[in-house]
Design an enzyme around this catalytic site. Structure first.
Site, PDB file in Angstrom:
ATOM      1  N   GLN A 134      21.597  28.017  42.647  1.00 24.72           N
ATOM      2  CA  GLN A 134      21.913  27.976  41.105  1.00 24.72           C
ATOM      3  C   GLN A 134      20.701  28.521  40.329  1.00 24.72           C
ATOM      4  OE1 GLN A 134      24.606  26.633  39.457  1.00 24.72           O
ATOM      5  NE2 GLN A 134      23.310  27.662  38.028  1.00 24.72           N
ATOM      6  N   ARG A 287      26.718  32.910  39.474  1.00 25.92           N
ATOM      7  CA  ARG A 287      26.769  32.406  40.962  1.00 25.92           C
ATOM      8  C   ARG A 287      27.314  33.471  41.895  1.00 25.92           C
ATOM      9  NH1 ARG A 287      26.308  26.709  41.744  1.00 25.92           N
ATOM     10  NH2 ARG A 287      26.418  27.466  43.997  1.00 25.92           N
TER      11      ARG A 287
END
Length: 304
Positions: A134, A287
């Site tokens: 993340q 992501r």
């Protein structure tokens, strides 16, 4: 090539991150232009989930398919891990049948034990202690919007959780500072804040922590595994909402990030997360791109 794992943010050097992010930029451009990028054809990713997921599963699974490979989903409830098979045994077997493994679990020690017994790269998809994929996407997003993060100041408002500890590691690698504000009773754990203390400053007042910063970051107040504490946390975290007043203390062009899912009206006001300074949707999309670059690097090494 020696096996390289990605278990926490400090596992890579700045040079390695530079390479992965440049590959992510190329991969993202190709994705947007519908250009094939099958560098992982005939390779297999196994995804082991002990915690629920939306973005992690979707980004890894879609990313692997987009690079020509295959992704296999395993939930511990549906596998022998859920019936007590030792982590070490599972690692031995899984790593003989695939090319790379991503694990989303509870304790960091679980993924460390798994990696120690794996014949292929292992990626931390999230643990209680760290969330490196993340923060990799977050920094990539910041660079896309504002250029280098070196020398900048990031505000972390809320829980001292896996995101914060990963941001502190990232500050060490990328040479930036973190202003931290957590409520009374929820301080930084020194055992997890392995970054040099000069990399962060603790503020009792969350508004003060936002002053002059280039990025304001938060997360839910109750992370997975701490649900029984929710009522106490809602009371303790009162005042730690990232609202327009706190964003006004940051730099005029400061960005807002949240790893999602978000609870509007709790850790963030709706007019902030849905406002012009928010880049949460770019952050979520990225992501996919950074993890494709990460998978490629761990499986194939540097491509010329």
């Amino acid at each position: 090539m020696a096996i390289k794992h990605f278990l926490q943010f400090s596992d890579f050097t700045l040079d390695e991150y530079g390479y992965v992010m440049e590959r992510a930029r190329i991969i993202k451009r190709k994705f947007k232009n519908y250009e094939p990028h099958p560098t992982l054809a005939d390779r297999t990713l196994v995804m082991v989930f002990e915690k629920n997921s939306t973005r992690t599963r979707l980004s890894f699974e879609a990313g692997m398919h987009q690079m020509g490979g295959a992704a296999i989903y395993l939930n511990t409830r549906d596998s022998q891990l859920g019936r007590g098979e030792p982590v070490e045994d599972a690692a031995q077997v899984m790593s003989r049948m695939c090319d790379v493994i991503m694990i989303r679990t509870f304790g960091q020690e679980i993924i460390e034990r798994f990696a120690a017994n794996s014949r292929v790269p292992v990626i931390n998809g999230l643990t209680n202690e760290y969330h490196p994929c993340q923060v990799l996407a977050d920094i990539f997003t910041f660079i896309e919007h504002r250029g280098s993060i070196a020398g900048k100041t990031v505000a972390w408002i809320g829980d001292a959780n896996n995101m914060l500890y990963t941001w502190l590691q990232a500050a060490e690698v990328f040479d930036f500072h973190v202003n931290v504000s957590t409520p009374t009773g929820y301080p930084i754990d020194p055992a997890l804040a392995i970054a040099d203390a000069s990399r962060y400053t603790v503020f009792a007042d969350p508004a003060e922590a936002c002053a002059g910063t280039h990025l304001v970051n938060t997360d839910v107040w109750t992370s997975m595994g701490f649900e029984e504490e929710n009522a106490a946390r809602l009371k303790a975290f009162d005042g730690w909402i990232v609202d327009a007043a706190k964003m006004a203390r940051a730099q005029p062009d400061a960005l807002f990030m949240h790893c999602l899912p978000a609870h509007r009206g709790e850790e963030v006001a709706a007019d902030v997360i849905d406002g012009p300074q928010s880049v949460v949707w770019d952050e979520a999309e990225n992501r996919l791109h950074v993890q494709k670059a990460l998978l490629e690097y761990l499986v194939l090494g540097r491509l010329t």
